[in-house]
Design an enzyme around this catalytic site. Structure first.
Site, PDB file in Angstrom:
ATOM      1  CB  ALA A  49      -0.777  -0.002   1.451  1.00 19.65           C
ATOM      2  N   PRO A  54      -4.535   8.745  -2.130  1.00 16.87           N
ATOM      3  CG  PRO A  54      -6.675   8.916  -0.954  1.00 16.87           C
ATOM      4  CD  PRO A  54      -5.534   8.522  -0.950  1.00 16.87           C
ATOM      5  CG  PHE A  71      -4.743   4.211  -7.539  1.00 16.86           C
ATOM      6  CD1 PHE A  71      -6.098   4.159  -8.571  1.00 16.86           C
ATOM      7  CD2 PHE A  71      -4.044   5.806  -7.838  1.00 16.86           C
ATOM      8  CE1 PHE A  71      -7.175   5.440  -8.523  1.00 16.86           C
ATOM      9  CE2 PHE A  71      -4.760   6.477  -8.096  1.00 16.86           C
ATOM     10  CZ  PHE A  71      -5.842   7.113  -8.253  1.00 16.86           C
ATOM     11  CD  GLN A  88      13.211  -8.699  -7.686  1.00 19.38           C
ATOM     12  OE1 GLN A  88      14.556  -9.125  -7.365  1.00 19.38           O
ATOM     13  NE2 GLN A  88      12.430  -8.918  -6.942  1.00 19.38           N
ATOM     14  CD  GLU A  89       6.563  -1.677  -8.540  1.00 19.33           C
ATOM     15  OE1 GLU A  89       5.617  -1.675  -8.366  1.00 19.33           O
ATOM     16  OE2 GLU A  89       7.052  -1.581  -7.666  1.00 19.33           O
ATOM     17  CD  GLN A 125       6.155  -0.665 -49.933  1.00 20.49           C
ATOM     18  OE1 GLN A 125       5.504   0.837 -50.184  1.00 20.49           O
ATOM     19  NE2 GLN A 125       6.659  -0.828 -50.670  1.00 20.49           N
ATOM     20  CG  ASN A 143       6.973   6.074 -18.441  1.00 23.16           C
ATOM     21  OD1 ASN A 143       6.970   4.701 -18.006  1.00 23.16           O
ATOM     22  ND2 ASN A 143       6.070   5.230 -19.305  1.00 23.16           N
TER      23      ASN A 143
END
Length: 395
Positions: free
Chosen positions: A136, A140, A172, A259-260, A297, A384
């Site tokens: 966890a 929010p 989440f 690692q994650e 093509q 990202n």
């Protein structure tokens, strides 16, 4: 050469860390995925969570905690075993079983930082599927910015001894609906910034003050339960602290996140490979203007571009895999792999969906589900944008 033969040849050419034992393990994983997971994905997507007994069946065949030592009930393997599980589930477009969080993340936090008593208590039950684990982090008001978390775990004296009183909300959370054991990221010293963050293990069964909110409805990965969690004066023993002292949580997270992120990159590459395979089969059968779509093509060039990008991604991830297994993968390189592979995955799937035409928008076709499933990979595990910031700091 058939598509399965092509896949085997591609895998053999791109995975130098594979060996005969790992290939046998891959066969076991693939059979389980095809028998137990793939036929149920649509039903789990509709109900929003996986059946609880699937965890126990996964434990019985050694799918859970495959890289945890046998002395703690695990499979005694390496990270390569976790990589294979990730690849096979991604290849089959099976996203409901949250094993990457359970085995690839939480189990390794316990193995690396847990006391001997903690490891003996929880890891065997995680390996068998008796316990489902979650971590966890997100709240929010705090996602990738872990320093902004507001959940508190404050030490106090009780008649039962030293305890933490936990208050806060998380969102989440993968495996949140089933989770029996949660690694909670909380502030044990709210005034100390990142140095006040700790990880506290929380056993949820019959725990006063703990409650689960709704299962969140997502655009993809619909069968993988993602829930809200609430901690209202939850009391747990101070012995549930992960690590030897408070304030180590941020360091622990930074040590384990590479690692994650590799797990995410591995899944992205496997998904790209599968998308190309499915699309190649489709364009050979689909006719437009009196000829196979694959003879045009533009189709050949688009697939050539996709295969080139995928081969580059696979080669880079294989190098990262070797570094990780040798204990030499740094955070910046893992960040590169995570952001670039997930970005390319979304683009490759988009190109492949376009070649399916209108059918690519239909959920009965795997490419449509892959399109929806892939988008979140650019967000979770650290967005990202954060990955690029980590890389930029090394310049």
């Amino acid at each position: 050469m058939g598509s399965q033969d092509q896949h085997a040849a591609l895998a053999a050419r791109q995975t130098p860390w594979m060996n005969e034992d790992l290939e046998m393990f891959r066969d076991t994983v693939r059979r389980f995925v095809e028998r137990e997971l793939a036929p149920n994905e649509a039903r789990w997507a509709e109900q929003g969570y996986i059946d609880r007994d699937v965890w126990r069946r996964a434990g019985q065949i050694g799918l859970l905690c495959a890289s945890i030592p046998e002395e703690y009930g695990g499979g005694g393997g390496t990270f390569a075993h976790e990589a294979i599980i990730t690849q096979e589930m991604s290849r089959a477009v099976c996203t409901s079983l949250g094993n990457n969080v359970h085995s690839g993340i939480v189990a390794h936090y316990l193995l690396r930082y847990g006391t001997e008593a903690q490891k003996q208590k929880w890891l065997p039950q995680m390996a068998s599927g008796e316990l489902v684990a979650a971590i966890a982090m997100s709240e929010p008001g705090a996602g990738s910015d872990l320093k902004a978390i507001r959940t508190r775990a404050l030490r106090e004296q009780t008649p039962d001894g030293d305890c933490y009183r936990i208050n806060g909300a998380k969102t989440f959370i993968t495996n949140g609906y089933h989770a029996d054991l949660i690694c909670v990221v909380a502030k044990t010293d709210p005034e100390a910034g990142s140095r006040g963050v700790s990880l506290v293990m929380v056993e949820t069964r019959d725990l006063p003050g703990f409650r689960r909110g709704r299962i969140l409805e997502k655009i993809g990965q619909k069968g993988q339960d993602t829930a809200e969690l609430f901690f209202d004066d939850v009391v747990v023993p101070c012995s549930n602290l992960l690590g030897t002292q408070e304030g180590q949580g941020f360091y622990q997270l930074m040590q384990q996140l590479p690692q994650e992120r590799m797990i995410i990159a591995l899944g992205a590459v496997a998904t790209m490979q599968r998308a190309i395979e499915l699309t190649t089969e489709y364009v050979r059968q689909r006719k437009v203007f009196g000829q196979p779509l694959g003879d045009l093509q533009n189709t050949r060039f688009k697939l050539a571009e996709c295969k080139t990008v995928t081969t580059i991604a696979a080669t880079f991830v294989d190098d990262c895999m070797q570094r990780l297994m040798d204990g030499q993968l740094d955070a910046a390189t893992a960040a590169m792999a995570k952001w670039w592979c997930t970005q390319q995955n979304c683009q490759v799937i988009d190109e492949c969906l376009q070649l399916h035409g209108g059918y690519g928008y239909m959920l009965e076709y795997p490419i449509a589900r892959m399109y929806a499933n892939a988008r979140v990979s650019k967000i979770f595990g650290g967005s990202n944008e954060i990955m690029k910031e980590l890389v930029a700091r090394t310049l």
